[in-house]
Motif scaffolding. Structure first.
Motif, PDB file in Angstrom:
ATOM      1  N   CYS A  51     -42.953  46.834 -23.285  1.00 49.74           N
ATOM      2  CA  CYS A  51     -44.068  47.765 -23.131  1.00 49.74           C
ATOM      3  C   CYS A  51     -43.555  49.195 -22.980  1.00 49.74           C
ATOM      4  O   CYS A  51     -42.580  49.443 -22.264  1.00 49.74           O
ATOM      5  N   VAL A  52     -44.225  50.130 -23.629  1.00 51.56           N
ATOM      6  CA  VAL A  52     -43.706  51.491 -23.736  1.00 51.56           C
ATOM      7  C   VAL A  52     -43.650  52.210 -22.389  1.00 51.56           C
ATOM      8  O   VAL A  52     -42.857  53.132 -22.208  1.00 51.56           O
ATOM      9  N   LYS A 147     -54.179  47.510 -33.162  1.00 48.43           N
ATOM     10  CA  LYS A 147     -53.306  48.663 -33.322  1.00 48.43           C
ATOM     11  C   LYS A 147     -52.869  49.238 -31.978  1.00 48.43           C
ATOM     12  O   LYS A 147     -51.668  49.439 -31.740  1.00 48.43           O
ATOM     13  N   SER A 148     -53.819  49.516 -31.104  1.00 52.94           N
ATOM     14  CA  SER A 148     -53.462  50.149 -29.834  1.00 52.94           C
ATOM     15  C   SER A 148     -52.711  49.187 -28.921  1.00 52.94           C
ATOM     16  O   SER A 148     -51.755  49.568 -28.240  1.00 52.94           O
ATOM     17  N   TYR A 149     -53.125  47.894 -28.922  1.00 53.96           N
ATOM     18  CA  TYR A 149     -52.453  46.910 -28.076  1.00 53.96           C
ATOM     19  C   TYR A 149     -50.989  46.746 -28.480  1.00 53.96           C
ATOM     20  O   TYR A 149     -50.084  46.819 -27.649  1.00 53.96           O
ATOM     21  N   GLU A 150     -50.739  46.516 -29.755  1.00 56.67           N
ATOM     22  CA  GLU A 150     -49.377  46.224 -30.198  1.00 56.67           C
ATOM     23  C   GLU A 150     -48.494  47.467 -30.217  1.00 56.67           C
ATOM     24  O   GLU A 150     -47.264  47.349 -30.201  1.00 56.67           O
ATOM     25  N   LYS A 151     -49.100  48.635 -30.190  1.00 55.57           N
ATOM     26  CA  LYS A 151     -48.324  49.863 -30.068  1.00 55.57           C
ATOM     27  C   LYS A 151     -47.786  50.021 -28.649  1.00 55.57           C
ATOM     28  O   LYS A 151     -46.687  50.547 -28.445  1.00 55.57           O
ATOM     29  N   ILE A 152     -48.569  49.556 -27.670  1.00 56.51           N
ATOM     30  CA  ILE A 152     -48.164  49.673 -26.260  1.00 56.51           C
ATOM     31  C   ILE A 152     -47.329  48.472 -25.833  1.00 56.51           C
ATOM     32  O   ILE A 152     -46.227  48.626 -25.293  1.00 56.51           O
ATOM     33  N   LYS A 154     -45.248  46.097 -27.067  1.00 57.85           N
ATOM     34  CA  LYS A 154     -44.448  45.758 -28.244  1.00 57.85           C
ATOM     35  C   LYS A 154     -43.888  44.343 -28.132  1.00 57.85           C
ATOM     36  O   LYS A 154     -43.280  43.981 -27.128  1.00 57.85           O
ATOM     37  N   SER A 190     -52.586  56.755 -25.729  1.00 57.92           N
ATOM     38  CA  SER A 190     -52.780  55.958 -26.936  1.00 57.92           C
ATOM     39  C   SER A 190     -53.899  54.927 -26.834  1.00 57.92           C
ATOM     40  O   SER A 190     -54.283  54.339 -27.851  1.00 57.92           O
ATOM     41  N   ASN A 191     -54.433  54.689 -25.622  1.00 51.83           N
ATOM     42  CA  ASN A 191     -55.493  53.672 -25.523  1.00 51.83           C
ATOM     43  C   ASN A 191     -56.737  54.153 -24.776  1.00 51.83           C
ATOM     44  O   ASN A 191     -57.626  53.352 -24.478  1.00 51.83           O
ATOM     45  N   ASN A 226     -47.323  60.337 -21.592  1.00 53.44           N
ATOM     46  CA  ASN A 226     -48.317  59.307 -21.914  1.00 53.44           C
ATOM     47  C   ASN A 226     -49.686  59.589 -21.317  1.00 53.44           C
ATOM     48  O   ASN A 226     -50.683  58.992 -21.750  1.00 53.44           O
TER      49      ASN A 226
END
Length: 368
Positions: A51-52, A147-152, A154, A190-191, A226
């Motif tokens: 997770c980022v 998109k937003s879930y998998e960007k955060i 990972k 991002s979310n 963030n």
């Protein structure tokens, strides 16, 4: 009412003298305190995601591992914490002893909370988890679109996580379990557009609560970028939030997010004045036994001692712990200064006591 305020009521019913002792020492901001009624036991620093916003991703310097049942039992039997939070930086379901740990504490009357990213919640683990009977299961998702879930988060697959979550709710309901299922959302740039739909998603799914916080900086995870979100976006989401709160039935514990949406421009200054009582009633114990003030000190920046090597209460009131409380009673500094813990709901209950001359003199802290 915050999640932890509700928990404190349940704790008081179970261990009134323990709670009153912690409340008294918190009220006077004493250097010493009694046996804590809440503990965060780090169940794991192993994780299958990157997770980022997480210190594990950014480079935690201490060793990785999982909490062993025998070590947990040693400390638990010494203190018998009324509330045990088995959250850590890692994924608890990667700990082979996790179900045994939950069951042991629950059978002895403790409230138990488990946080999971839900990636490992296959049908077998769902059954084992519900059978172990945790009080709260918190599922961290941070998004309602791929998109937003998998960007955060990972490494996670959005569709699989949602399916696992639905299966968990279904199994809980069919089994007659009283375990509460909560959703958890870490708000960041991002979310932020997912927040409103996330609340609606939780409401439609039939979970017991939706909880949220902002991405905070701790360890090597500097999340300041963030949460740099322009004011127009914050105002837009804040207005939508006021509307959705009136429409949903699910319980919301999102006070810190609401504060952020209203006061992001001077959040640091505002939080510097907010009280934190964790070092008086809620320690964190790492998977390998180190007692730290709370999990914000995630890389063992402040360590009081090791509970697997010496009695917990000897550590809890040793010189290091007393000096830490003494400093926090004066001012938030260092890591504490960038934390978003706000326990005003506790201090607000104290305020009436400050009007009593004798009680006013025995505390190191003043609130207006």
């Amino acid at each position: 009412m915050s999640l932890y305020e509700g928990i404190s009521v349940l704790q008081f019913m179970k261990r009134p003298f323990r709670v009153l002792s912690n409340a008294y020492h918190s009220f006077i901001y004493g250097e010493k305190t009694g046996k804590p009624f809440k503990v965060k036991f780090e169940s794991s620093t192993l994780c299958n995601l990157k997770c980022v916003m997480c210190p594990l991703t950014k480079g935690l310097t201490r060793k990785r591992g999982v909490l062993k049942f025998d070590n947990f039992k040693k400390v638990y039997d010494e203190v018998r914490f009324p509330y045990v939070n088995l959250t850590g930086l890692g994924e608890p379901l990667m700990n082979p002893d996790i179900f045994k740990i939950i069951s042991y504490a629950r059978k002895r009357g403790s409230l138990v909370k488990l946080d999971t990213n839900a990636t490992l919640l296959n049908r077998e683990n769902i059954s084992r988890l519900i059978m172990s009977n945790p009080t709260f299961i918190s599922v961290s998702i941070d998004g309602v679109d791929k998109k937003s879930y998998e960007k955060i988060r990972k490494g996670g697959k959005f569709e699989e996580v949602v399916e696992n979550l639905k299966n968990l709710v279904e199994y809980r309901n069919k089994s007659g379990s009283k375990s509460q299922i909560h959703l958890f959302f870490v708000l960041q740039k991002s979310n932020i557009d997912n927040l409103i739909n996330f609340i609606s998603f939780g409401d439609s799914l039939g979970v017991d609560a939706v909880n949220a916080n902002i991405a905070i900086s701790f360890g090597k995870a500097d999340n300041q970028e963030n949460i740099k979100i322009n004011k127009s976006k914050l105002d837009e989401v804040r207005k939508k939030l006021e509307t959705i709160k009136r429409q949903v039935k699910v319980k919301l514990n999102i006070e810190n997010v609401e504060d952020f949406l209203k006061n992001s421009g001077h959040l640091k200054e505002m939080m510097a004045e907010k009280p934190c009582f964790y070092p008086w009633y809620s320690p964190c114990i790492t998977w390998d036994g180190y007692v730290v003030p709370c999990d914000i000190h995630c890389d063992n920046e402040v360590v009081f001692g090791n509970a697997f090597e010496e009695p917990f209460m000897k550590i809890w009131n040793n010189k290091k712990a007393r000096e830490f409380r003494k400093q926090l009673a004066k001012k938030r500094t260092g890591i504490c200064a960038r934390c978003c813990v706000d326990e005003s709901f506790i201090s607000d209950k104290f305020k009436i006591l400050y009007k009593l001359p004798l009680l006013n003199k025995i505390t190191r802290k003043r609130w207006t």
